[in-house]
Design an enzyme around this catalytic site. Sequence first.
Site, mmCIF file in Angstrom:
data_model
loop_
_atom_site.group_PDB
_atom_site.id
_atom_site.type_symbol
_atom_site.label_atom_id
_atom_site.label_comp_id
_atom_site.label_asym_id
_atom_site.label_seq_id
_atom_site.Cartn_x
_atom_site.Cartn_y
_atom_site.Cartn_z
ATOM 1 N N LYS A 128 -13.698 -3.969 2.330
ATOM 2 C CA LYS A 128 -14.643 -2.573 1.903
ATOM 3 C C LYS A 128 -16.004 -2.677 1.595
ATOM 4 O O LYS A 128 -16.559 -2.349 2.322
ATOM 5 C CB LYS A 128 -14.333 -2.066 0.374
ATOM 6 C CG LYS A 128 -12.797 -1.180 -0.169
ATOM 7 C CD LYS A 128 -12.759 -0.699 -1.046
ATOM 8 C CE LYS A 128 -11.555 -0.063 -1.337
ATOM 9 N NZ LYS A 128 -11.201 0.518 -2.886
ATOM 10 N N THR B 46 -8.895 -1.517 2.527
ATOM 11 C CA THR B 46 -8.208 -2.064 1.033
ATOM 12 C C THR B 46 -9.718 -2.948 1.439
ATOM 13 O O THR B 46 -9.460 -3.634 1.586
ATOM 14 C CB THR B 46 -6.913 -1.344 0.577
ATOM 15 O OG1 THR B 46 -7.070 -2.222 -0.515
ATOM 16 C CG2 THR B 46 -5.749 -2.364 0.818
ATOM 17 N N SER C 186 0.946 -0.874 -0.091
ATOM 18 C CA SER C 186 0.376 -0.188 0.198
ATOM 19 C C SER C 186 0.438 1.922 -0.101
ATOM 20 O O SER C 186 1.852 1.369 0.818
ATOM 21 C CB SER C 186 -0.598 -0.324 1.350
ATOM 22 O OG SER C 186 -1.793 0.921 1.234
ATOM 23 N N ASP D 231 -13.680 7.497 -3.252
ATOM 24 C CA ASP D 231 -12.674 6.525 -5.186
ATOM 25 C C ASP D 231 -13.313 7.970 -6.266
ATOM 26 O O ASP D 231 -12.164 8.396 -6.834
ATOM 27 C CB ASP D 231 -12.548 5.207 -5.349
ATOM 28 C CG ASP D 231 -12.131 4.605 -4.403
ATOM 29 O OD1 ASP D 231 -10.966 4.367 -3.953
ATOM 30 O OD2 ASP D 231 -12.057 3.216 -4.109
ATOM 31 N N ARG E 11 -17.005 -9.192 -18.604
ATOM 32 C CA ARG E 11 -16.866 -10.111 -18.577
ATOM 33 C C ARG E 11 -17.843 -11.118 -17.923
ATOM 34 O O ARG E 11 -18.319 -12.231 -18.108
ATOM 35 C CB ARG E 11 -15.401 -10.770 -19.128
ATOM 36 C CG ARG E 11 -15.055 -10.600 -17.799
ATOM 37 C CD ARG E 11 -13.870 -11.612 -17.305
ATOM 38 N NE ARG E 11 -13.481 -11.540 -15.966
ATOM 39 C CZ ARG E 11 -11.888 -12.332 -15.804
ATOM 40 N NH1 ARG E 11 -10.730 -12.608 -16.500
ATOM 41 N NH2 ARG E 11 -11.370 -11.991 -14.419
ATOM 42 N N ALA F 27 -16.111 -4.506 -14.108
ATOM 43 C CA ALA F 27 -17.599 -3.723 -13.303
ATOM 44 C C ALA F 27 -17.511 -4.165 -11.240
ATOM 45 O O ALA F 27 -17.856 -4.630 -10.562
ATOM 46 C CB ALA F 27 -19.014 -4.234 -13.304
ATOM 47 N N GLY G 232 -4.357 6.395 -12.963
ATOM 48 C CA GLY G 232 -4.701 6.671 -12.078
ATOM 49 C C GLY G 232 -4.026 7.064 -10.847
ATOM 50 O O GLY G 232 -4.509 7.497 -9.858
ATOM 51 N N LEU H 100 -7.888 3.046 -14.481
ATOM 52 C CA LEU H 100 -7.137 3.763 -12.959
ATOM 53 C C LEU H 100 -6.118 2.848 -12.095
ATOM 54 O O LEU H 100 -5.556 3.389 -10.879
ATOM 55 C CB LEU H 100 -8.769 2.851 -12.336
ATOM 56 C CG LEU H 100 -9.764 3.573 -12.512
ATOM 57 C CD1 LEU H 100 -10.973 2.557 -11.968
ATOM 58 C CD2 LEU H 100 -10.086 4.581 -12.760
ATOM 59 N N SER I 259 -0.483 4.121 0.275
ATOM 60 C CA SER I 259 -1.211 4.963 1.731
ATOM 61 C C SER I 259 -0.124 5.355 3.268
ATOM 62 O O SER I 259 -0.239 6.380 2.759
ATOM 63 C CB SER I 259 -2.799 4.367 2.033
ATOM 64 O OG SER I 259 -3.182 3.987 1.192
HETATM 65 P P1 NAP Z 1 -11.574 -5.525 -8.361
HETATM 66 O O1 NAP Z 1 -13.021 -5.449 -7.748
HETATM 67 O O2 NAP Z 1 -11.194 -6.814 -8.449
HETATM 68 O O3 NAP Z 1 -12.609 -5.313 -10.387
HETATM 69 C C1 NAP Z 1 -11.572 -5.654 -11.454
HETATM 70 C C2 NAP Z 1 -12.803 -5.853 -13.113
HETATM 71 O O4 NAP Z 1 -11.336 -6.585 -13.439
HETATM 72 C C3 NAP Z 1 -14.320 -7.160 -12.406
HETATM 73 O O5 NAP Z 1 -15.050 -6.616 -12.899
HETATM 74 C C4 NAP Z 1 -13.113 -8.011 -12.370
HETATM 75 O O6 NAP Z 1 -14.363 -9.142 -13.770
HETATM 76 C C5 NAP Z 1 -12.836 -7.425 -14.070
HETATM 77 N N1 NAP Z 1 -11.420 -8.225 -14.382
HETATM 78 C C6 NAP Z 1 -10.109 -8.559 -14.267
HETATM 79 N N2 NAP Z 1 -9.198 -9.395 -14.949
HETATM 80 C C7 NAP Z 1 -10.151 -9.403 -17.048
HETATM 81 C C8 NAP Z 1 -10.217 -9.838 -17.503
HETATM 82 N N3 NAP Z 1 -8.801 -10.750 -17.872
HETATM 83 N N4 NAP Z 1 -10.435 -9.120 -18.336
HETATM 84 C C9 NAP Z 1 -11.374 -8.928 -17.942
HETATM 85 N N5 NAP Z 1 -12.391 -8.079 -17.183
HETATM 86 C C10 NAP Z 1 -11.390 -8.534 -15.977
HETATM 87 O O7 NAP Z 1 -10.206 -4.127 -8.791
HETATM 88 P P2 NAP Z 1 -10.498 -2.866 -8.131
HETATM 89 O O8 NAP Z 1 -10.093 -2.958 -6.802
HETATM 90 O O9 NAP Z 1 -11.812 -2.359 -8.747
HETATM 91 O O10 NAP Z 1 -9.887 -2.339 -8.823
HETATM 92 C C11 NAP Z 1 -8.710 -2.569 -10.645
HETATM 93 C C12 NAP Z 1 -7.765 -2.065 -10.786
HETATM 94 O O11 NAP Z 1 -8.073 -0.553 -10.109
HETATM 95 C C13 NAP Z 1 -6.630 -2.055 -10.002
HETATM 96 O O12 NAP Z 1 -5.511 -2.013 -11.403
HETATM 97 C C14 NAP Z 1 -6.662 -1.810 -9.261
HETATM 98 O O13 NAP Z 1 -4.842 -1.315 -8.623
HETATM 99 C C15 NAP Z 1 -7.146 0.146 -9.872
HETATM 100 N N6 NAP Z 1 -7.434 1.225 -9.160
HETATM 101 C C16 NAP Z 1 -7.305 1.926 -8.552
HETATM 102 C C17 NAP Z 1 -7.815 2.836 -8.307
HETATM 103 C C18 NAP Z 1 -7.006 4.116 -7.757
HETATM 104 O O14 NAP Z 1 -6.795 5.240 -6.685
HETATM 105 N N7 NAP Z 1 -6.083 5.041 -8.882
HETATM 106 C C19 NAP Z 1 -8.588 3.102 -7.159
HETATM 107 C C20 NAP Z 1 -9.030 1.237 -7.277
HETATM 108 C C21 NAP Z 1 -8.485 0.434 -8.738
HETATM 109 P P3 NAP Z 1 -15.024 -10.160 -13.304
HETATM 110 O O15 NAP Z 1 -15.555 -9.883 -11.873
HETATM 111 O O16 NAP Z 1 -15.099 -11.018 -14.089
HETATM 112 O O17 NAP Z 1 -12.893 -11.141 -12.375
#
Ligand code: NAP
Length: 301
Positions: free
Chosen positions: A87, A83, A36, A123, A172, A148, A263, A240, A38
Amino acid sequence: MNAELAESGTAKRVLRLAYTNGSGKLAVIGDPVAHSLSPRIQNALLEHLGLDYIYLALKIPPSATREWVKAARLLDFAGFNATMPHKTALVPLMDTLSGDAARCRAVNTVVLRKGRLEGHNTDGEGFLRALGDAGVEVRGRNAVLLGAGGGARAVALKLAACGARRIAVCCRTPRQGELLRELDSRIEAHAWTPASLRENLRHCDVLINGTPLGMRGVGETFADLDFLDALPASSVVCDLIYSPLRTELLRAAAQRGHTAINGLGMLIHQAILALELFTATPIDAERAAPVAERALAGVLE
Ligand code: NAP
């Protein structure tokens, strides 16, 4: 709080903090949590603002969210960030939820005030501020969101709340998109197929990657980025992801002449918003953001 930057034998930069028995206590909880950023961001901001708090990273296993909440009360924490994987589990443990946390059904910031727990989600607002920094207006615009999950959900709901015309979520796992669509009529759920992606991108003003595709350490990336050819020339492309700072998606978008936003701005703004909540102190984000960026210098590339 005094802070001093020291160089260790391995040239690793270490932030040494002087705090007192009366310093406020803050933390990020997660599992894993060692990665992290943070603590780096928040301790740098606390020092910059002269606020007497210490911010730690605490590894709390998935099954121990409730126990941690009890401990945070007992130990008189002023608040904490959450995190993965806490959450969602925090939601029913809160005394109150902000509008954003209630809509997302996810809490990333908890403020403890007089033993009561306030759950927030910074967020979506963090993302919106990052767009604002780049001069991108969302009102009346069409967005396409890939994925999503937690991050995408916060972004989609915030875009809808801020007057985006249409948010097409391509994912997906159809059920995830459907759940999001049920929350706001401006959100549409689409299967992630080359055809549906191209169709949605034809009228897209802002494309956002909310999946971990292209993230350092994940090992998976987009099979191809040809779908970018369907975007209008004026579209903005956001990721992101902040590690790496320039993902393949952003590189390909910039090569095609699109404004590309990573991001990092979202990461920093959600942290500033959380700190404002923890300390009940208004923070000038324009001055604070560069402080956070400097704290991450050399860590992100
Ligand atoms: P999450 O809750 O695990 O969600 C991931 C999403 O991506 C799900 O919808 C998942 O679909 C989809 N996914 C994963 N692998 C895939 C693939 N090969 N093909 C198509 N879809 C795929 O993760 P999250 O916490 O939202 O984080 C997602 C990204 O955003 C990370 O890289 C994270 O570091 C970034 N993020 C950044 C910030 C920031 O402050 N900049 C904040 C939050 C998140 P399924 O449900 O089908 O697995």
